[in-house]
Enzyme design. Structure first.
Site, PDB file in Angstrom:
ATOM      1  N   LYS A 145      27.686 -22.641  24.435  1.00  0.00           N
ATOM      2  CA  LYS A 145      29.165 -22.469  24.527  1.00  0.00           C
ATOM      3  C   LYS A 145      29.902 -23.452  25.408  1.00  0.00           C
ATOM      4  CE  LYS A 145      29.061 -18.055  26.043  1.00  0.00           C
ATOM      5  NZ  LYS A 145      27.606 -18.076  25.850  1.00  0.00           N
ATOM      6  N   ARG A 176      34.014 -10.587  26.768  1.00  0.00           N
ATOM      7  CA  ARG A 176      32.764 -10.244  26.761  1.00  0.00           C
ATOM      8  C   ARG A 176      32.519  -8.662  26.467  1.00  0.00           C
ATOM      9  NH1 ARG A 176      30.352 -14.504  29.724  1.00  0.00           N
ATOM     10  NH2 ARG A 176      28.023 -14.514  29.789  1.00  0.00           N
ATOM     11  N   ARG A 226      17.801 -25.401  31.953  1.00  0.00           N
ATOM     12  CA  ARG A 226      19.053 -25.856  32.240  1.00  0.00           C
ATOM     13  C   ARG A 226      18.982 -26.272  33.636  1.00  0.00           C
ATOM     14  NH1 ARG A 226      24.070 -22.539  30.876  1.00  0.00           N
ATOM     15  NH2 ARG A 226      22.968 -20.903  32.214  1.00  0.00           N
ATOM     16  N   ARG A 237      20.728 -22.779  38.122  1.00  0.00           N
ATOM     17  CA  ARG A 237      21.598 -21.522  38.412  1.00  0.00           C
ATOM     18  C   ARG A 237      20.799 -20.532  38.737  1.00  0.00           C
ATOM     19  NH1 ARG A 237      25.940 -20.975  33.558  1.00  0.00           N
ATOM     20  NH2 ARG A 237      25.172 -18.887  33.551  1.00  0.00           N
ATOM     21  N   ARG A 272      20.260 -10.674  30.828  1.00  0.00           N
ATOM     22  CA  ARG A 272      21.690 -11.253  30.392  1.00  0.00           C
ATOM     23  C   ARG A 272      21.623 -11.329  28.928  1.00  0.00           C
ATOM     24  NH1 ARG A 272      21.559 -17.176  32.767  1.00  0.00           N
ATOM     25  NH2 ARG A 272      23.148 -17.343  31.445  1.00  0.00           N
TER      26      ARG A 272
END
Ligand code: AP5
Length: 217
Positions: free
Chosen positions: A15, A90, A129, A162, A173
């Site tokens: 996203k 969300r 990531r 992160r 998550r």
């Protein structure tokens, strides 16, 4: 006339990557709830301190706090002609709140691209990531590496991983997404604004597919 786009999809679907690319292409601001929380976290604001405990566990920040934050962001002048929302809404309560906020602005949600990617790919994407602390540009150690190891191509800053991209938090998550966010696919399908995009393709191909549907709007 304004254009509001809501990017929907599980954590790691791409996203943020895609929102940045289409924001540049279409000229609307990229409004990412996760980025706003992380900015507050970095600046040690009260909002950042509150959000941190939830984020580090991979849980959602309470609706009232998140809704107030996004309402405030959308009231800024750069959103007058529209925005690309990433990570918000969300929950059902956030989706209802967004309808009310946009109605007050005499606007509505025009299109909801739902980026679909299988779970096995999501975990690999998130745990690999790397993010730039300065410009927010995202990389992947295997799928989208920077030109130079751990260095942002855009501004040369040292990349970081992160806190919530650790394998255990990533699993939580994805579960939280299944429990609290996935139902929004149905919600927006019923409103006839949902368009499914295959996110399990090369980054540029996903952008091309997205721009095709967005330019038809
Ligand atoms: P947030 O920052 O919104 O995280 P998220 O939804 O979990 O999404 P991600 O940023 O992890 O993934 P993404 O889909 O943007 O993928 P990306 O483009 O980075 O939220 C973080 C936390 O903040 C939440 O857990 C919660 O605590 C809180 N929060 C935020 N919003 C909230 C809300 N509304 N309510 C309550 N709490 C909220 O891509 C991932 C990786 O894959 C990158 O490395 C990228 O390079 C790579 N990649 C992307 N596309 C491709 C591709 N096509 N092929 C190969 N690799 C790819």
């Amino acid at each position: 006339m304004s254009t509001f786009i809501v990017m929907l999809g599980p954590p790691g679907a791409g996203k943020g990557t895609q929102a940045k690319r289409i924001a540049q292409e279409l000229g609307y601001p990229h409004v990412s709830s996760g980025d706003i929380f992380r900015e507050n976290l970095k600046n040690k604001t009260e909002l950042g301190k509150l959000a941190e405990t939830y984020m580090n566990r991979g849980e959602l920040v309470p609706d009232d706090v998140t809704i107030a934050m996004i309402k405030n962001r959308l009231s800024r002048e750069d959103c007058d002609d529209g925005a690309i929302l990433d990570g918000f809404p969300r929950t059902a309560a956030q989706a209802e709140a967004l309808n009310r906020i946009l109605a007050e602005m005499d606007a509505q949600i025009d299109i909801v691209p739902y980026i679909n990617v299988p779970d096995s790919v999501l975990i690999k994407r998130l745990t690999g990531r790397w993010t730039c602390p300065v410009c927010g540009h995202m990389y992947h150690e295997e799928f989208n590496p920077p030109k130079e190891d751990l260095t942002c191509d855009v501004d040369g800053a040292e990349l970081y991983q992160r806190e919530d991209d650790k394998p255990e938090t990533v699993k939580n998550r994805i579960q939280v997404y299944r429990d609290q966010t996935q139902s929004l696919i149905d919600y927006y399908q019923k409103q006839d604004v949902l368009v499914e995009i295959n996110g399990n393709q090369e980054i540029g191909t996903v952008t091309t597919d997205l721009l095709k549907v967005l330019n038809q709007e």
